[in-house]
Design a protein around this motif. Structure first.
Motif, PDB file in Angstrom:
ATOM      1  N   VAL A 101       0.840  -1.194   0.000  1.00 44.12           N
ATOM      2  CA  VAL A 101       0.000   0.000   0.000  1.00 44.12           C
ATOM      3  C   VAL A 101       0.876   1.245   0.000  1.00 44.12           C
ATOM      4  CG1 VAL A 101      -1.737   1.290   1.309  1.00 44.12           C
ATOM      5  CG2 VAL A 101      -1.817  -1.198   1.232  1.00 44.12           C
ATOM      6  N   GLU A 102       1.930   1.202   0.830  1.00 48.12           N
ATOM      7  CA  GLU A 102       2.782   2.370   0.917  1.00 48.12           C
ATOM      8  C   GLU A 102       4.176   1.954   1.358  1.00 48.12           C
ATOM      9  OE1 GLU A 102       0.799   5.645   2.808  1.00 48.12           O
ATOM     10  OE2 GLU A 102       2.716   6.588   3.297  1.00 48.12           O
ATOM     11  N   GLU A 103       5.189   2.589   0.799  1.00 53.03           N
ATOM     12  CA  GLU A 103       6.553   2.387   1.282  1.00 53.03           C
ATOM     13  C   GLU A 103       6.870   3.583   2.163  1.00 53.03           C
ATOM     14  OE1 GLU A 103       9.429   1.398  -1.698  1.00 53.03           O
ATOM     15  OE2 GLU A 103       8.008   0.186  -2.844  1.00 53.03           O
ATOM     16  N   VAL A 104       6.846   3.378   3.465  1.00 55.61           N
ATOM     17  CA  VAL A 104       7.038   4.497   4.388  1.00 55.61           C
ATOM     18  C   VAL A 104       8.525   4.809   4.465  1.00 55.61           C
ATOM     19  CG1 VAL A 104       6.654   5.324   6.739  1.00 55.61           C
ATOM     20  CG2 VAL A 104       5.038   3.736   5.679  1.00 55.61           C
ATOM     21  N   PRO A 105       8.912   6.064   4.180  1.00 54.48           N
ATOM     22  CA  PRO A 105      10.348   6.386   4.138  1.00 54.48           C
ATOM     23  C   PRO A 105      11.020   6.246   5.498  1.00 54.48           C
ATOM     24  CG  PRO A 105       9.021   8.364   3.920  1.00 54.48           C
ATOM     25  CD  PRO A 105       8.074   7.212   3.838  1.00 54.48           C
ATOM     26  N   ARG A 106      12.336   6.035   5.436  1.00 58.06           N
ATOM     27  CA  ARG A 106      13.136   5.785   6.626  1.00 58.06           C
ATOM     28  C   ARG A 106      13.012   6.901   7.665  1.00 58.06           C
ATOM     29  NH1 ARG A 106      19.513   5.438   5.486  1.00 58.06           N
ATOM     30  NH2 ARG A 106      20.148   6.911   7.091  1.00 58.06           N
ATOM     31  N   GLU A 107      12.984   8.171   7.214  1.00 57.31           N
ATOM     32  CA  GLU A 107      12.937   9.294   8.153  1.00 57.31           C
ATOM     33  C   GLU A 107      11.715   9.189   9.054  1.00 57.31           C
ATOM     34  OE1 GLU A 107      13.267   9.753   4.740  1.00 57.31           O
ATOM     35  OE2 GLU A 107      15.438   9.716   5.038  1.00 57.31           O
ATOM     36  N   GLN A 108      10.591   8.718   8.468  1.00 57.00           N
ATOM     37  CA  GLN A 108       9.347   8.693   9.230  1.00 57.00           C
ATOM     38  C   GLN A 108       9.357   7.621  10.324  1.00 57.00           C
ATOM     39  OE1 GLN A 108       5.831   8.664   6.660  1.00 57.00           O
ATOM     40  NE2 GLN A 108       4.656   7.909   8.414  1.00 57.00           N
ATOM     41  N   VAL A 109      10.173   6.568  10.169  1.00 50.74           N
ATOM     42  CA  VAL A 109      10.160   5.500  11.175  1.00 50.74           C
ATOM     43  C   VAL A 109      11.374   5.567  12.107  1.00 50.74           C
ATOM     44  CG1 VAL A 109       8.777   3.911   9.809  1.00 50.74           C
ATOM     45  CG2 VAL A 109      11.260   3.857   9.598  1.00 50.74           C
ATOM     46  N   THR A 110      12.228   6.573  11.937  1.00 55.18           N
ATOM     47  CA  THR A 110      13.387   6.701  12.823  1.00 55.18           C
ATOM     48  C   THR A 110      12.950   7.321  14.146  1.00 55.18           C
ATOM     49  OG1 THR A 110      14.780   7.018  10.884  1.00 55.18           O
ATOM     50  CG2 THR A 110      15.723   7.630  13.003  1.00 55.18           C
ATOM     51  N   TYR A 111      13.462   6.751  15.232  1.00 51.16           N
ATOM     52  CA  TYR A 111      13.084   7.255  16.554  1.00 51.16           C
ATOM     53  C   TYR A 111      14.340   7.463  17.387  1.00 51.16           C
ATOM     54  CZ  TYR A 111      13.710   2.305  17.616  1.00 51.16           C
ATOM     55  OH  TYR A 111      14.235   1.041  17.727  1.00 51.16           O
ATOM     56  N   ASN A 112      14.149   8.065  18.537  1.00 53.33           N
ATOM     57  CA  ASN A 112      15.265   8.339  19.437  1.00 53.33           C
ATOM     58  C   ASN A 112      15.651   7.060  20.184  1.00 53.33           C
ATOM     59  OD1 ASN A 112      16.954   9.164  21.457  1.00 53.33           O
ATOM     60  ND2 ASN A 112      15.742  10.979  22.000  1.00 53.33           N
ATOM     61  N   PRO A 113      16.920   6.613  20.120  1.00 54.36           N
ATOM     62  CA  PRO A 113      17.282   5.336  20.762  1.00 54.36           C
ATOM     63  C   PRO A 113      17.113   5.350  22.274  1.00 54.36           C
ATOM     64  CG  PRO A 113      19.230   6.504  19.998  1.00 54.36           C
ATOM     65  CD  PRO A 113      18.053   7.229  19.426  1.00 54.36           C
ATOM     66  N   SER A 114      17.080   6.543  22.882  1.00 52.98           N
ATOM     67  CA  SER A 114      17.054   6.588  24.351  1.00 52.98           C
ATOM     68  C   SER A 114      15.681   6.228  24.920  1.00 52.98           C
ATOM     69  CB  SER A 114      17.481   7.968  24.825  1.00 52.98           C
ATOM     70  OG  SER A 114      16.563   8.925  24.348  1.00 52.98           O
ATOM     71  N   ILE A 115      14.625   6.149  24.079  1.00 59.63           N
ATOM     72  CA  ILE A 115      13.298   5.926  24.653  1.00 59.63           C
ATOM     73  C   ILE A 115      13.151   4.554  25.295  1.00 59.63           C
ATOM     74  CG2 ILE A 115      12.074   7.573  23.188  1.00 59.63           C
ATOM     75  CD1 ILE A 115      11.195   5.235  21.432  1.00 59.63           C
ATOM     76  N   PHE A 116      13.974   3.578  24.895  1.00 60.71           N
ATOM     77  CA  PHE A 116      13.800   2.224  25.436  1.00 60.71           C
ATOM     78  C   PHE A 116      14.767   1.898  26.567  1.00 60.71           C
ATOM     79  CE2 PHE A 116      12.165   1.383  21.031  1.00 60.71           C
ATOM     80  CZ  PHE A 116      10.853   1.287  21.425  1.00 60.71           C
ATOM     81  N   GLY A 117      15.775   2.736  26.779  1.00 58.48           N
ATOM     82  CA  GLY A 117      16.761   2.421  27.821  1.00 58.48           C
ATOM     83  C   GLY A 117      17.628   1.246  27.396  1.00 58.48           C
ATOM     84  N   GLY A 118      18.176   0.513  28.364  1.00 52.52           N
ATOM     85  CA  GLY A 118      19.059  -0.605  28.055  1.00 52.52           C
ATOM     86  C   GLY A 118      20.467  -0.109  27.775  1.00 52.52           C
ATOM     87  N   GLU A 119      21.418  -1.035  27.804  1.00 54.90           N
ATOM     88  CA  GLU A 119      22.793  -0.641  27.499  1.00 54.90           C
ATOM     89  C   GLU A 119      23.459  -1.727  26.675  1.00 54.90           C
ATOM     90  OE1 GLU A 119      25.257  -0.746  31.097  1.00 54.90           O
ATOM     91  OE2 GLU A 119      23.425  -1.167  32.177  1.00 54.90           O
ATOM     92  N   LEU A 120      24.378  -1.310  25.813  1.00 58.31           N
ATOM     93  CA  LEU A 120      24.991  -2.260  24.887  1.00 58.31           C
ATOM     94  C   LEU A 120      26.049  -3.125  25.561  1.00 58.31           C
ATOM     95  CD1 LEU A 120      25.331   0.024  21.756  1.00 58.31           C
ATOM     96  CD2 LEU A 120      23.995  -2.056  21.894  1.00 58.31           C
ATOM     97  N   GLY A 121      26.741  -2.593  26.532  1.00 56.46           N
ATOM     98  CA  GLY A 121      27.805  -3.361  27.176  1.00 56.46           C
ATOM     99  C   GLY A 121      29.106  -3.270  26.396  1.00 56.46           C
ATOM    100  N   SER A 122      30.063  -4.103  26.789  1.00 54.31           N
ATOM    101  CA  SER A 122      31.421  -3.941  26.265  1.00 54.31           C
ATOM    102  C   SER A 122      31.635  -4.722  24.977  1.00 54.31           C
ATOM    103  CB  SER A 122      32.406  -4.398  27.341  1.00 54.31           C
ATOM    104  OG  SER A 122      33.286  -5.352  26.820  1.00 54.31           O
ATOM    105  N   ALA A 123      32.532  -4.220  24.128  1.00 53.76           N
ATOM    106  CA  ALA A 123      32.866  -4.893  22.865  1.00 53.76           C
ATOM    107  C   ALA A 123      34.136  -5.713  23.002  1.00 53.76           C
ATOM    108  CB  ALA A 123      33.019  -3.866  21.756  1.00 53.76           C
TER     109      ALA A 123
END
Lengths: 404, 453
Positions: free
Chosen positions: B426-448
């Protein structure tokens, strides 16, 4: 009586311990020598030994033992979260809690015997599973499973000033990390201890009473013997074994999921015990090893592995052989297990231990006619008890009738 | 009881003694054998020979077995293309790419497979086997978010990179994100962002929604995300009911829907659950009802072609989102559909596309980094911007290891031309519209940091 079998039993235990500790070398040729699988061998061995104390000795078939495994796991993970990453408090709490849980379930279920007992335990286990899965989600974290987080309080660790820093904490035994090979040796030593305790139970008057319940509970009742407390103790001990196994699962991998309590997991331990030989000392451990081996190794065979395995064959033949063999490995590993189980139940109702005894031609091997009637005899050791039992029974005019 | 019928003879004692000594010697010698991998290794499972092993951990039995089978096909195709066999598929369309079709860093790609059974325990056992026994340098797969999260945290602990397959829960790259875990697939939050405007134009601003939600991490996060979106539109949420996974019969949950005054039913179900709940909703005649003077509507926020096949006629006109669809006409999609079709005779599913892409992305990151060492590979993947993989311009965001690309809003096809032509974009929703702020979910990546295993 004890004097007679003691040396045999010590020999059995020493041999058992040697085989378990040398497991990584012995199992290398069949591709099973890696820590995770050996840990599973040891843990499910403990689970099956515990189950065998109930089923093998008293003949009461519990179809809900996975519930105790799950309770043990959840208790251990909560201990990691709230108290300490050390394995000891986790195991202690898990064993005690699963014992209490077994007391509650046993109190109700043991009022019935036979198939009704099985159904009751199945119902309780399935109830526990559903509670863990979708009702008690604050405690169990539902389908996702309960995990250890870096931010958990861990009051004991904090009290002793242990600092995990920024890293994800790992389970330990006074500083030794419980993953990989150290984890296996820890589980292996617990397995040896669990096995030793099961020998003690098998040889004790308590064990003899449990066998008597299996052979004829009515007759025991007529002679004025109250069998309920003995059954209850066997049920609790067996539940505690399951809790111990559950806590070890959490120690080697600190994650507890509800699927551990599902009825399929309860069924699995029944299969392990029957496959190896119910009522024998070694059988359940053997059965547990075989089932875990199938689950982990056979399920991983794919076409390319088969092709390289049958490389010696000519192209056309190999193609057919790989096609046929492909049905039994990979996602078809359940099929292989099913076939093996059918063969064992039809030809060796006493499990693989009966097969081993026939091969080794141990004298007086009683013919086993159905699964419930197990050989009650092991390669070493148990002959003594059986001899004594025979002497006593011989004086009685009629042997016990099967109670079903 | 004083007789000794089983008195140990001289012979038995001797035999046991010899066996005991042998076993004891073996035990003492043991540590020297299995510590052999403990040195001369900078990181877990460093490939030393002429080949490198990848671990494909997918559900081969259980509710998601269909998805798992398709994932495995895609992985095998990816391995072929990496080794320079076949027509190369998306290697030819990927931009930028370092892949040459001669394996990875000159080493031939081999693989091992395992069955997750859609259970966290079994999945972790299977992943551990790949790491400990088969020496897998990377683990990928999963068709359930619970499993993906469980395996991802295992991989973080052992220092092996995990390229997630089909997992749609916000938690995978949200509160449970890990430095060693990467997800190409989109998530529930992005589904909500993409679906919002389409729902508004199709159904208006004044609606009353009723949720049925699969009771696990994915269902919870999807319900939350869709609720946020629809409530943002001005819709009212009548009720959100949790249903057990694999319930089979949903009639007890569907009966109260019509009496609740709701006029939209949102099914946060996947796989067989969605097939069953949707089919039963249609059988109840819900789609022919008029409630509050409006046509009653059903929405399935996460769609897949395999599910559409299961639900058959019932999906016609029902809105949802998907990561990718084989009918897309960009070069990458066409190349992938062509080589997958040639190999297996039917078009790939979205699960297959995400798994294939993940394998290529990992291989490309190794080539870019010039090593298999996880910290360098993670560095090459973080912030990687690429195109030509079927989803347009795509970014692997460094902050949470989530890919950002366009999201497809699809509807069940009213006039399918083939058994695979079930969804209509029906529609290809562009990337800009689905990008969100990563901080809203919390969590941490940890060490590499690399770990020896």
């Amino acid at each position: 009586m004890f004097g007679i079998s003691k040396i045999n039993d010590i020999m059995l235990l020493v041999a058992f311990a040697a085989i378990i500790l040398a497991g990584p070398i012995i199992l290398e040729p069949i591709g099973a020598s890696y820590p995770d699988l050996l840990q599973k061998f040891a843990i499910f061995g403990i689970f099956a030994i515990g189950f065998n104390i109930l089923f093998g000795l008293t003949g009461y078939l519990s179809f809900g033992h996975a519930a105790f495994l799950g309770v043990g796991s959840y208790a251990a993970v909560w201990s990691f979260k709230l108290l300490s990453m050390n394995a000891i408090p986790a195991i202690a709490i898990a064993v005690v809690l699963s014992g209490l849980f077994a007391l509650a379930i046993g109190y109700v279920s043991l009022r019935r015997a036979g198939i009704y007992f099985s159904i009751l335990t199945l119902a309780f286990a399935q109830m526990s599973y559903n509670l863990a899965y979708s009702v008690l989600t604050p405690i169990t974290n539902g389908e996702t499973g309960l995990r250890v987080l870096r931010t958990d309080p861990r009051y004991l660790d904090v009290m002793f000033g242990a600092d995990v820093g920024a890293a994800q904490p790992t389970t330990n035994f006074f500083g030794i990390e419980m993953t990989g090979w150290p984890g296996f040796y820890f589980c292996g030593i617990v397995l040896i201890a669990a096995f030793a305790f099961s020998i003690v139970i098998f040889r004790s008057p308590f064990g003899m009473t449990l066998r008597a319940i299996k052979s004829n509970q009515n007759r025991m009742g007529y002679t004025g013997f109250n069998s309920r407390p003995y059954l209850m103790s066997a049920f609790i001990i067996s539940g505690m074994y399951a809790g111990l196994a559950g806590s070890l699962l959490a120690v080697t991998d600190p994650l507890a999921g509800a699927e551990r309590m599902q009825w399929t997991a309860s069924g699995e331990v029944v299969l392990m015990t029957i496959l190896g030989g119910a009522g024998t000392l070694l059988g359940p451990v053997l059965g547990a090893g075989i089932i875990k081996y199938f689950e982990n190794i056979f399920s991983a065979f794919n076409e390319s592995v088969l092709n390289s395995l049958f490389e010696f064959m000519p192209e056309d033949v190999r193609h057919v052989v790989v096609e046929v063999a492909g049905l039994f490995v990979g996602d078809g590993w359940h099929l292989t297990l099913g076939v093996l189980f059918m063969i064992v139940v039809i030809f060796l109702p006493g499990g693989l231990m009966e097969g081993a005894m026939r091969v080794l031609r141990i004298k007086h091997s009683p013919k086993v006619t159905n699964i419930g009637k197990s050989p009650q005899r092991d390669i070493v050791g148990e002959g003594a008890i059986e001899e004594n039992l025979d002497d006593r029974v011989r004086t009685a005019p009629a042997r016990s009738k099967p109670t079903g | 009881m004083s007789e000794f019928p089983h008195k140990p003879t001289r012979r038995t004692v001797l035999k046991t003694g010899v066996a005991g000594v042998a076993a004891g010697a073996a035990t003492v010698a043991a540590p020297m054998f299995f510590m052999r991998n403990a040195w001369a290794q900078e990181f877990c499972n460093m490939p030393t020979g002429g080949s490198v092993t990848l671990g494909f951990n997918v559900p081969q039995t259980g509710a998601y077995a269909d998805e798992g089978a398709d994932e495995l096909r895609a992985y095998q195709l990816a391995v072929k293309h990496l080794n320079g066999e076949g027509d190369g598929g998306m290697i030819n369309t990927m931009k930028p790419t370092m892949l040459k079709g001669n394996g990875v860093l000159g080493k031939k790609v081999e693989f091992v497979t395992g069955d997750t059974q859609t259970k966290s325990d079994a999945a972790r056992a299977s992943a551990k086997r790949m790491i400990e026994k088969d020496g897998a340098i990377m683990i990928t797969g999963g068709s359930s978010s619970g499993v993906a999260i469980a395996v991802q945290s295992l991989c973080q602990d052992t220092g092996v990179i995990f390229m997630a397959g089909l997992t749609h829960s916000n938690d995978t790259t949200g509160k449970d994100k890990r430095r060693y875990g990467f997800r190409h697939f989109f998530n529930a939050y992005m589904s909500g962002l993409a679906l919002g405007p389409v729902l508004e134009s199709a159904m208006g601003k004044d609606r009353r929604a009723y949720h049925l939600t699969a009771d696990y991490t994915w269902g919870w996060t999807q319900e939350e995300s869709i609720k946020n979106t629809t409530e943002g539109l001005g819709w009212e949420t009548v009720e959100a009911v949790r249903t057990p996974l694999g319930a089979g019969d949903f009639s007890q949950y569907l009966t109260p829907v019509l009496n609740s005054g709701a006029d939209v039913l949102i099914l946060n179900h996947y796989g067989k659950d969605m097939v069953n709940s949707l089919t039963q909703a249609v059988q109840f005649g819900m789609r022919d009802k008029q409630v509050n003077g409006k046509q009653f509507e059903v929405v399935v926020p996460l769609y897949s072609r395999l599910m559409a096949q299961g639900a058959g006629e019932n999906i016609k006109g029902i809105l949802g989102t998907t990561n990718w669809h084989w009918s897309l006409q960009d070069d990458g999609s066409k190349a992938f559909v062509k080589s997958f079709g040639q190999e297996y005779g039917f078009p790939p599913s979205q699960a297959a596309q995400t798994c294939y892409t993940q394998t290529l992305l990992y291989a490309n990151a190794c080539e870019t980094a010039g090593t298999f060492a996880p910290p360098a590979v993670i560095g090459a993947l973080e912030g990687f911007e690429f195109d030509g993989m079927g989803n347009g311009q795509t970014l692997y965001r460094a902050a949470d290891h989530q890919c950002f690309k366009k999201v497809l809003v699809v509807a069940g096809n009213e006039n399918p031309t083939s058994q695979f032509d079930l969804l209509q974009v029906v529609e290809e929703v562009p990337r800009e519209q689905v990008t969100y702020n990563p901080s809203i979910f919390g969590g941490e990546l940890g060490s590499a940091d690399a770990k020896a295993c």
